[in-house]
Design a protein around this motif. Structure first.
Motif: not given
Ligand SMILES: Cc1cc2nc3c(=O)[nH]c(=O)nc-3n(C[C@H](O)[C@H](O)[C@H](O)COP(=O)(O)O)c2cc1C
Length: 238
Positions: A101-122
């Motif tokens: 799993m990649g590291a958190c990017l602190h990108c502020g994208g949490c939940w913005t796409a309806g899922t907890p994280c916007v990074i697509k990985d495991s």
């Protein structure tokens, strides 16, 4: 990782990297009942359980942090899982190093796409398991006096669940920590022990137990170690 030198002080023992936080941590867990078991080759230190289990079956998620198949910490996890399943708990496992799993990017994208994280990985395979879990068990080899990088990435990716805009809360209420390392000294675990302690406070999770196994390095070194019985018992008492 090892270094040359006197065999009685080999490995990481000579390095004086114990931090003030580590000292505090050691002081805090030395305050509990500390059980020390001695075998011919390996010393096993087990910190006390802080509380007894509720006796009810629960959903447990074990997150491992080693990439070594059959590795020492994986054997600890397996023993824990065996005990927990025998006791009737529903146990799921996520091997973080097998599907990194990649590291958190602190990108502020949490939940913005309806899922907890916007990074697509495991993380996409991980978070449904996480959201079912009531007890989270972290199981890691000691890497540079810390959690492995794989496990650390998983921990960082819990960030969305602490955000104000979160769509769901975790059901996790309790945690356990299982770790092993080459070092023969319990103080080598002071860093992750303190991080775990702070994490519990931050997330308001109850500490259900910690197991630190010293002196295991080679693949298979854990086989036959009494720590496996301890881990299994921790699972049974979860
Ligand atoms: C990258 C790396 C860093 C390590 N750092 C430490 C360390 O700081 N202290 C230590 O005692 N052992 C250290 N070790 C040794 C492992 O903790 C030890 O081999 C452990 O048993 C591995 O568990 P595993 O078989 O579950 O992967 C390190 C090993 C690796 C590969």
């Amino acid at each position: 990782m090892s270094e040359s030198g006197n065999s009685s002080e080999r490995g990481f023992s000579r390095r004086k990297l114990l931090s003030a936080a580590g000292l505090l941590s050691l002081a805090s867990f030395a305050g509990g009942a500390l059980f020390r078991h001695v075998s011919s080759s390996v010393r096993v230190d087990v910190d006390s359980f802080t509380t007894a289990g509720s006796g009810h079956s629960k959903n447990i998620l074990v997150v491992t942090g080693s990439g070594r198949s059959g590795g020492n910490s994986i054997l600890l996890a397996d023993a824990f899982i065996k005990g927990a399943r025998l006791a009737g708990h529903a146990v799921d496992v996520f091997h973080s190093a097998r599907t990194p799993m990649g590291a958190c990017l602190h990108c502020g994208g949490c939940w913005t796409a309806g899922t907890p994280c916007v990074i697509k990985d495991s993380f996409d395979a991980f978070y449904p398991k996480l959201e079912e879990a009531e007890l989270l068990v972290l199981c890691s080899p000691l890497y540079w006096y810390n959690f492995s990088g794989h496990l650390k990435c998983v921990l960082d990716r819990l960030y969305p669940y602490s955000q104000k805009n979160r769509l769901r809360d975790l059901k996790v209420r309790e945690a356990m920590l299982l770790m092993c390392g080459e070092s023969h000294f319990l103080r080598s675990f002071a860093g992750p022990a303190e991080a775990y302690r702070q994490m519990l406070g931050h997330a308001r999770w109850k500490d259900r137990g910690r197991l630190f196994v010293t002196g295991v390095d080679d693949l298979g070194a854990m086989v036959g170690n009494e720590a496996l019985r301890t881990a299994e018992k921790m699972g049974q008492e979860a």
